[in-house]
Design a protein around this motif. Structure first.
Motif, PDB file in Angstrom:
ATOM      1  N   LEU A 127     -22.665 125.345 -22.253  1.00 14.44           N
ATOM      2  CA  LEU A 127     -21.586 125.965 -21.482  1.00 14.44           C
ATOM      3  C   LEU A 127     -20.788 124.903 -20.735  1.00 14.44           C
ATOM      4  N   SER A 128     -21.495 124.012 -20.067  1.00 19.73           N
ATOM      5  CA  SER A 128     -20.815 122.953 -19.323  1.00 19.73           C
ATOM      6  C   SER A 128     -20.009 122.060 -20.246  1.00 19.73           C
ATOM      7  N   VAL A 141     -16.623 123.826 -21.426  1.00 14.06           N
ATOM      8  CA  VAL A 141     -15.550 124.137 -20.480  1.00 14.06           C
ATOM      9  C   VAL A 141     -14.879 122.897 -19.897  1.00 14.06           C
ATOM     10  N   GLN A 142     -15.332 121.698 -20.262  1.00 12.28           N
ATOM     11  CA  GLN A 142     -14.762 120.503 -19.652  1.00 12.28           C
ATOM     12  C   GLN A 142     -13.328 120.235 -20.109  1.00 12.28           C
ATOM     13  N   SER A 143     -12.545 119.688 -19.199  1.00  9.47           N
ATOM     14  CA  SER A 143     -11.174 119.282 -19.523  1.00  9.47           C
ATOM     15  C   SER A 143     -11.068 117.773 -19.693  1.00  9.47           C
ATOM     16  N   LEU A 172     -19.055 128.842 -12.307  1.00  3.42           N
ATOM     17  CA  LEU A 172     -18.464 128.502 -13.606  1.00  3.42           C
ATOM     18  C   LEU A 172     -17.195 127.686 -13.415  1.00  3.42           C
ATOM     19  N   HIS A 173     -16.340 128.104 -12.493  1.00  2.00           N
ATOM     20  CA  HIS A 173     -15.097 127.357 -12.260  1.00  2.00           C
ATOM     21  C   HIS A 173     -15.403 125.937 -11.813  1.00  2.00           C
ATOM     22  N   GLN A 178     -16.297 123.333 -14.350  1.00  2.00           N
ATOM     23  CA  GLN A 178     -15.162 122.666 -15.003  1.00  2.00           C
ATOM     24  C   GLN A 178     -14.449 121.725 -14.042  1.00  2.00           C
ATOM     25  N   VAL A 203     -14.079 133.536 -16.352  1.00  2.00           N
ATOM     26  CA  VAL A 203     -13.543 132.938 -17.582  1.00  2.00           C
ATOM     27  C   VAL A 203     -12.051 132.650 -17.414  1.00  2.00           C
ATOM     28  N   LEU A 213     -10.909 129.391 -15.815  1.00  3.86           N
ATOM     29  CA  LEU A 213     -10.967 128.159 -16.599  1.00  3.86           C
ATOM     30  C   LEU A 213      -9.681 127.887 -17.369  1.00  3.86           C
ATOM     31  N   PHE A 234      -8.713 122.697 -21.356  1.00  3.67           N
ATOM     32  CA  PHE A 234      -9.890 122.221 -22.083  1.00  3.67           C
ATOM     33  C   PHE A 234      -9.505 120.923 -22.775  1.00  3.67           C
ATOM     34  N   TRP A 261     -15.410 121.057 -29.942  1.00  2.00           N
ATOM     35  CA  TRP A 261     -15.252 122.172 -29.006  1.00  2.00           C
ATOM     36  C   TRP A 261     -15.642 123.495 -29.650  1.00  2.00           C
TER      37      TRP A 261
END
Length: 543
Positions: free
Chosen positions: A43-44, A47-49, A177-178, A181, A433, A436, A497, A520
């Motif tokens: 999950l981590s 969601v990374q940018s 979650l936010h 990211q 979600v 993100l 993302f 991804w």
């Protein structure tokens, strides 16, 4: 002379290590905790940018760089927007050193990779260094949080099914979650606080001084990140006190526990407080002041019209009720699970065991303490952040037991409460979600023309639909403020993302962008498969 015997390996012998490896791997994929940690990691990753999220974290990373290189903490051209003059007239960052230490290994690796010949022609954002730091650090923190959250929920007597569900709800259905990211300090503080609660509670049940030392060290380490986490430190002690109190422990027995607790915790907390004060003295020549006082002094020199009590100049009611009800920052809007938590506690209070009552009271009081502490702070809302970042970690701590309680007491709650609970869980998931989708300053820029108050979450959904349909301009969602900073404009006008950001910036070769997209999509597919596997495993485990 007798010759040594030579063993003759057969085809079957070659299969033994393979079968053993397959057996170990198969065991892992039948272990709910392993699958839960794998879920947290995937999950981590997904969601990374590749960016650090905010300027605050970028400045803390520069402090990380200062630790092991000759670069300064603050570059001269960053002042006066950032930095305080300290000893010798040098500029220093005003943050604690905790998160900078956390990022140190990843920064060393990321800097080394960035200097490889293969990246010699790439110097644009997201940089190789920030990609490495954001991915490694966030994945590590998320996996460790899943591990300790599961441990703590099991200590609170929840079943494996309930504990797994609680951790998944924390990771998918809260602002955790936010901040997975956008790498502010929140999730790191959350991790250390949970470690503190879990291991100190283990001491209470087993008498293990080692566990108490570990828990106290985690809470003490939090002080290096943000001094206000002293509230978390006090909450850890209050939790244990309430467990004993609700368990009818009184008088001499209670006093003996308190003395034993202080013998371990006082030196540990004192050590970390001393480290923080030494770091403060190194920068600013004082063991007693905080960066807030120094920040106020420099700001007043630049702008004499500031009130004497700056930055504690906001009316208390504005910050207190703003955190609760303001459409742009309300904790009930950004973390709807909190509403469900309060409902369940009201309905189930008499059925809760002492340890759950103690945790519920402690976490709610911690939330109230954070809201009250920051209520008069000029930037009580956390400024550029998704929701109220100063209190969101406390909100997540309150919400940790929500889904486990719902599952444990399903038969006692009735169909109506169960359905209401499912609705809140679904809404919470959708909101997190959506958080993100774009870099968080998007709505902040838009509010310069849309005005206040603005229902930020509704605006986020509008932005998602408009961007997907190519209607941002037609729906009046673009403004001049968004274009004034070129770097910001690039980052807020694409899905947040890494593959999309790489394509939007256009500096990376096409094949790199394609590989990023492939990785991804593979991570998302793997996450879906692991979640399915986890569901089946938990059902079989609890059957």
């Amino acid at each position: 002379m007798e010759l040594p015997q030579v063993h003759s390996y057969s085809k079957e012998d070659n299969q033994v290590p393979i079968q053993a490896a397959n057996s170990r791997l198969g065991h892992c994929f039948r272990d709910p905790l392993f699958l839960l940690c794998l879920t947290a990691g995937l999950l981590s990753f997904a969601v990374q940018s590749g960016q650090l999220g905010t300027a605050d974290t970028m400045h803390r990373l520069q402090t990380t760089h200062w630790i092991w290189t000759s670069e300064p903490q603050v570059f001269p051209d960053e002042y006066p927007e950032f930095g305080l003059h300290g000893r010798g007239g040098h500029l220093y960052g005003w943050y604690g050193i905790g998160q900078s230490l956390l990022m140190l290994p990843a920064d060393v690796l990321g800097t080394s990779l960035a200097h490889l010949p293969i990246f010699s022609g790439y110097a644009d954002d997201p940089s190789v260094r920030s990609i490495v730091v954001s991915y490694l650090t966030n994945v590590l923190v998320n996996v460790l949080t899943a591990l300790v959250s599961f441990r703590f929920l099991r200590q609170l007597s929840f079943t494996t099914r309930d504990a797994v569900s609680g951790v998944l709800a924390l990771m998918f259905c809260t602002t955790h979650l936010h901040y997975t990211q956008n790498m502010m300090e929140n999730n790191y503080i959350m991790l250390l606080t949970l470690i503190g609660f879990s291991f100190q509670y283990e001491w209470l049940r087993t008498g293990s001084r080692r566990a108490l030392f570990i828990g106290s060290s985690a809470l003490g380490l939090n002080l290096l990140t943000r001094l206000t986490t002293g509230l978390d430190l006090m909450a850890g002690g209050l939790f244990l006190l309430l467990v004993l109190w609700f368990g009818k422990v009184r008088g001499r027995a209670l006093g003996e526990r308190f003395i034993a607790y202080c013998k371990v915790t006082a030196p540990v907390y004192g050590f970390f407080l001393l480290v923080d004060r030494v770091y403060q003295f190194y920068r600013f020549g004082s063991l007693t002041n905080t960066y807030v006082a120094l920040f106020a002094q420099e700001q007043r020199r630049q702008e004499p019209s500031l009130p004497p009590n700056f930055p504690w100049s906001s009316p208390f009611h504005m910050g207190f009720f703003g955190a609760l009800f303001k459409p742009e920052k309300s904790i009930f809007l950004f973390d709807p699970l909190l509403v469900l938590t309060i409902l369940l506690l009201l309905v189930l209070w008499k059925r809760l065991p002492p340890e759950l009552r103690a945790y519920a009271v402690t976490s709610l009081l911690l939330l109230l303490a954070y809201i009250s502490f920051y209520a008069k702070y000029t930037y009580w809302s956390g400024d550029f952040a998704w929701g109220d970042r100063y209190v969101s970690t406390a909100v997540e701590l309150v919400a940790l037991c929500t889904v486990p309680l719902l599952l444990r007491h399903r038969d006692n709650l009735g169909k109506f409460v169960w359905r209401v609970g499912m609705v809140f869980i679904a809404i919470s998931f959708i909101i997190q979600v959506a958080s993100l989708a774009f870099w968080l300053p998007l709505e902040i820029y838009q509010m310069e023309t849309l005005g206040h108050p603005t229902f930020v979450i509704a605006l986020r959904f509008k932005n998602i639909v408009a961007f997907a349909l190519g209607k941002m301009e037609a729906w009046g969602l673009n403004n001049e403020a968004m274009t004034q900073d070129t770097w910001d404009y690039v980052n807020i006008t694409t899905w947040n993302f890494l593959p999309f950001l790489l394509r939007r910036v256009g500096a990376a070769p096409g094949w790199v962008v394609n590989v990023a997209f492939a990785a991804w999509f593979a991570a998302i597919a793997a996450l879906a498969w692991v979640l399915h596997r986890l569901q089946k495993t938990v059902r079989a485990f609890c059957a």
